[in-house]
Design a protein around this motif. Structure first.
Motif, PDB file in Angstrom:
ATOM      1  N   ASP A 204      -1.300  -0.229   3.845  1.00  0.00           N
ATOM      2  CA  ASP A 204      -0.542  -1.307   3.205  1.00  0.00           C
ATOM      3  C   ASP A 204       0.539  -1.858   4.126  1.00  0.00           C
ATOM      4  O   ASP A 204       1.679  -2.076   3.723  1.00  0.00           O
ATOM      5  N   ILE A 205       0.171  -2.092   5.384  1.00  0.00           N
ATOM      6  CA  ILE A 205       1.131  -2.663   6.334  1.00  0.00           C
ATOM      7  C   ILE A 205       1.580  -4.045   5.854  1.00  0.00           C
ATOM      8  O   ILE A 205       2.752  -4.403   5.948  1.00  0.00           O
ATOM      9  N   LEU A 206       0.641  -4.834   5.333  1.00  0.00           N
ATOM     10  CA  LEU A 206       0.974  -6.166   4.833  1.00  0.00           C
ATOM     11  C   LEU A 206       1.299  -6.148   3.349  1.00  0.00           C
ATOM     12  O   LEU A 206       2.214  -6.833   2.899  1.00  0.00           O
ATOM     13  N   ALA A 207       0.547  -5.338   2.582  1.00  0.00           N
ATOM     14  CA  ALA A 207       0.714  -5.337   1.129  1.00  0.00           C
ATOM     15  C   ALA A 207       2.112  -4.905   0.709  1.00  0.00           C
ATOM     16  O   ALA A 207       2.637  -5.367  -0.308  1.00  0.00           O
ATOM     17  N   SER A 208       2.740  -4.024   1.491  1.00  0.00           N
ATOM     18  CA  SER A 208       4.069  -3.536   1.118  1.00  0.00           C
ATOM     19  C   SER A 208       5.112  -4.646   1.146  1.00  0.00           C
ATOM     20  O   SER A 208       6.185  -4.497   0.558  1.00  0.00           O
ATOM     21  N   ARG A 209       4.803  -5.767   1.803  1.00  0.00           N
ATOM     22  CA  ARG A 209       5.740  -6.886   1.858  1.00  0.00           C
ATOM     23  C   ARG A 209       5.565  -7.847   0.685  1.00  0.00           C
ATOM     24  O   ARG A 209       6.371  -8.759   0.515  1.00  0.00           O
ATOM     25  N   PHE A 210       4.491  -7.651  -0.093  1.00  0.00           N
ATOM     26  CA  PHE A 210       4.228  -8.539  -1.216  1.00  0.00           C
ATOM     27  C   PHE A 210       5.030  -8.107  -2.435  1.00  0.00           C
ATOM     28  O   PHE A 210       5.535  -6.989  -2.506  1.00  0.00           O
ATOM     29  N   THR A 211       5.114  -9.007  -3.398  1.00  0.00           N
ATOM     30  CA  THR A 211       5.698  -8.630  -4.676  1.00  0.00           C
ATOM     31  C   THR A 211       4.743  -7.690  -5.407  1.00  0.00           C
ATOM     32  O   THR A 211       3.569  -7.562  -5.047  1.00  0.00           O
ATOM     33  N   GLN A 212       5.264  -7.057  -6.453  1.00  0.00           N
ATOM     34  CA  GLN A 212       4.454  -6.081  -7.177  1.00  0.00           C
ATOM     35  C   GLN A 212       3.213  -6.728  -7.777  1.00  0.00           C
ATOM     36  O   GLN A 212       2.114  -6.169  -7.708  1.00  0.00           O
ATOM     37  N   ARG A 213       3.361  -7.904  -8.368  1.00  0.00           N
ATOM     38  CA  ARG A 213       2.206  -8.572  -8.984  1.00  0.00           C
ATOM     39  C   ARG A 213       1.169  -8.963  -7.931  1.00  0.00           C
ATOM     40  O   ARG A 213      -0.033  -8.831  -8.166  1.00  0.00           O
ATOM     41  N   ARG A 214       1.619  -9.415  -6.772  1.00  0.00           N
ATOM     42  CA  ARG A 214       0.668  -9.773  -5.717  1.00  0.00           C
ATOM     43  C   ARG A 214      -0.068  -8.529  -5.210  1.00  0.00           C
ATOM     44  O   ARG A 214      -1.248  -8.599  -4.852  1.00  0.00           O
ATOM     45  N   GLN A 215       0.620  -7.412  -5.174  1.00  0.00           N
ATOM     46  CA  GLN A 215      -0.047  -6.173  -4.775  1.00  0.00           C
ATOM     47  C   GLN A 215      -1.131  -5.783  -5.776  1.00  0.00           C
ATOM     48  O   GLN A 215      -2.194  -5.297  -5.384  1.00  0.00           O
ATOM     49  N   ILE A 216      -0.884  -6.012  -7.058  1.00  0.00           N
ATOM     50  CA  ILE A 216      -1.903  -5.710  -8.069  1.00  0.00           C
ATOM     51  C   ILE A 216      -3.082  -6.668  -7.942  1.00  0.00           C
ATOM     52  O   ILE A 216      -4.244  -6.268  -8.090  1.00  0.00           O
ATOM     53  N   TYR A 217      -2.797  -7.945  -7.648  1.00  0.00           N
ATOM     54  CA  TYR A 217      -3.900  -8.884  -7.406  1.00  0.00           C
ATOM     55  C   TYR A 217      -4.727  -8.437  -6.205  1.00  0.00           C
ATOM     56  O   TYR A 217      -5.967  -8.578  -6.195  1.00  0.00           O
ATOM     57  N   LEU A 218      -4.067  -7.893  -5.190  1.00  0.00           N
ATOM     58  CA  LEU A 218      -4.788  -7.379  -4.028  1.00  0.00           C
ATOM     59  C   LEU A 218      -5.641  -6.173  -4.418  1.00  0.00           C
ATOM     60  O   LEU A 218      -6.769  -5.999  -3.918  1.00  0.00           O
ATOM     61  N   GLU A 219      -5.116  -5.326  -5.327  1.00  0.00           N
ATOM     62  CA  GLU A 219      -5.902  -4.210  -5.849  1.00  0.00           C
ATOM     63  C   GLU A 219      -7.165  -4.719  -6.538  1.00  0.00           C
ATOM     64  O   GLU A 219      -8.257  -4.168  -6.360  1.00  0.00           O
ATOM     65  N   LEU A 220      -7.010  -5.756  -7.355  1.00  0.00           N
ATOM     66  CA  LEU A 220      -8.167  -6.336  -8.047  1.00  0.00           C
ATOM     67  C   LEU A 220      -9.200  -6.844  -7.049  1.00  0.00           C
ATOM     68  O   LEU A 220     -10.400  -6.598  -7.198  1.00  0.00           O
ATOM     69  N   PHE A 221      -8.720  -7.559  -6.031  1.00  0.00           N
ATOM     70  CA  PHE A 221      -9.634  -8.120  -5.038  1.00  0.00           C
ATOM     71  C   PHE A 221     -10.373  -7.014  -4.300  1.00  0.00           C
ATOM     72  O   PHE A 221     -11.601  -7.069  -4.128  1.00  0.00           O
ATOM     73  N   GLY A 222      -9.639  -6.003  -3.840  1.00  0.00           N
ATOM     74  CA  GLY A 222     -10.266  -4.921  -3.092  1.00  0.00           C
ATOM     75  C   GLY A 222     -11.260  -4.134  -3.922  1.00  0.00           C
ATOM     76  O   GLY A 222     -12.329  -3.752  -3.441  1.00  0.00           O
ATOM     77  N   THR A 223     -10.927  -3.902  -5.192  1.00  0.00           N
ATOM     78  CA  THR A 223     -11.831  -3.144  -6.064  1.00  0.00           C
ATOM     79  C   THR A 223     -13.088  -3.948  -6.374  1.00  0.00           C
ATOM     80  O   THR A 223     -14.205  -3.407  -6.366  1.00  0.00           O
ATOM     81  N   LEU A 224     -12.920  -5.247  -6.652  1.00  0.00           N
ATOM     82  CA  LEU A 224     -14.065  -6.077  -7.039  1.00  0.00           C
ATOM     83  C   LEU A 224     -14.998  -6.380  -5.873  1.00  0.00           C
ATOM     84  O   LEU A 224     -16.224  -6.388  -6.039  1.00  0.00           O
ATOM     85  N   PHE A 225     -14.443  -6.610  -4.691  1.00  0.00           N
ATOM     86  CA  PHE A 225     -15.259  -7.115  -3.592  1.00  0.00           C
ATOM     87  C   PHE A 225     -15.523  -6.070  -2.498  1.00  0.00           C
ATOM     88  O   PHE A 225     -16.310  -6.342  -1.590  1.00  0.00           O
ATOM     89  N   PHE A 226     -14.910  -4.912  -2.581  1.00  0.00           N
ATOM     90  CA  PHE A 226     -15.159  -3.882  -1.576  1.00  0.00           C
ATOM     91  C   PHE A 226     -15.583  -2.557  -2.215  1.00  0.00           C
ATOM     92  O   PHE A 226     -16.674  -2.054  -1.935  1.00  0.00           O
TER      93      PHE A 226
END
Length: 217
Positions: free
Chosen positions: A79-101
């Motif tokens: 989470d080198i980049l994700a740690s700089r995001f807001t909490q909600r954006r990090q959850i959206y990233l979780e959704l993206f990673g889970t759905l597409f990877f």
């Protein structure tokens, strides 16, 4: 959403129970490994069956706990980049990673491993080693492990959506429990206190306190 959260809790309960069972498998593997080593060194003999049981259990330890690891949020995160995001954006990233990877990878491996298991089961495939075991049970571990991972991914998705809707906690939060290092430190401290109390009860000399403990007092 309540139905989906109930489904998530059911999936989590399944992975939790599997994880607890595998903990006991880990202990059994230790005894089998030690027994194999003792028999080989002392009696100069060995058994392929017991060696393969050991390998099968190692496979179960890694494959069947993938979903449990995701449930406990103990998997590796970069989470080198994700740690700089807001909490909600990090959850959206979780959704993206889970759905597409995560889910596509797990579903593909589950899909491809099932025919391999069925072919081994139908032909009653045996080990190529003398005195070895039947092979289809260990091949069943692959689809079973990735099925548990798929279920854990679905549960994680539900919890992410629930958080975004304000109906659940952050799904990335780890269970509030002490680490193995913290538990070990507490046990050592309790043993030291017990020894000190025993010395005092026996009328012996009090143990010498080190400078670090004196400083904290």
């Amino acid at each position: 959403m309540r139905i989906l959260l109930a489904l998530s809790r059911l999936i989590d309960a399944i992975n939790q129970r599997v994880g607890q069972v595998v903990m006991w498998i880990t202990l059994i593997v230790v005894f089998i490994s030690a027994g194999n080593a003792v028999v080989r060194k002392v009696f100069h003999t060995s058994s392929n069956a017991w060696l393969e049981v050991q390998w099968y259990m190692f496979g179960a330890m890694f494959l069947l706990t993938a979903g449990y690891t995701l449930l406990r949020n103990e998997h590796v995160r970069v989470d080198i980049l994700a740690s700089r995001f807001t909490q909600r954006r990090q959850i959206y990233l979780e959704l993206f990673g889970t759905l597409f990877f995560l889910l596509p990878m797990a579903v593909v491996i589950l899909w491809l491993s099932w025919p391999m298991f069925m072919d081994s089961y139908v032909t009653n495939e045996q080990s190529s080693n003398s005195g070895g075991l039947v092979r289809w049970p260990v091949k069943l571990l692959i689809p079973a492990g990735f099925l548990l991972l798929v279920l854990a991914g679905v549960s994680h998705l539900i919890k992410c959506v629930a958080f975004l809707m304000g109906k659940g906690p952050d799904p990335r939060d780890k269970p509030e429990e002490k680490s193995a290092e913290e538990r070990l430190a507490e046990e050592i401290a309790q043993e030291a206190i017990a020894r000190e109390a025993a010395l005092r009860a026996a009328g012996g000399p009090a143990p010498v306190q080190d400078s670090t403990r004196q400083g904290t007092r």
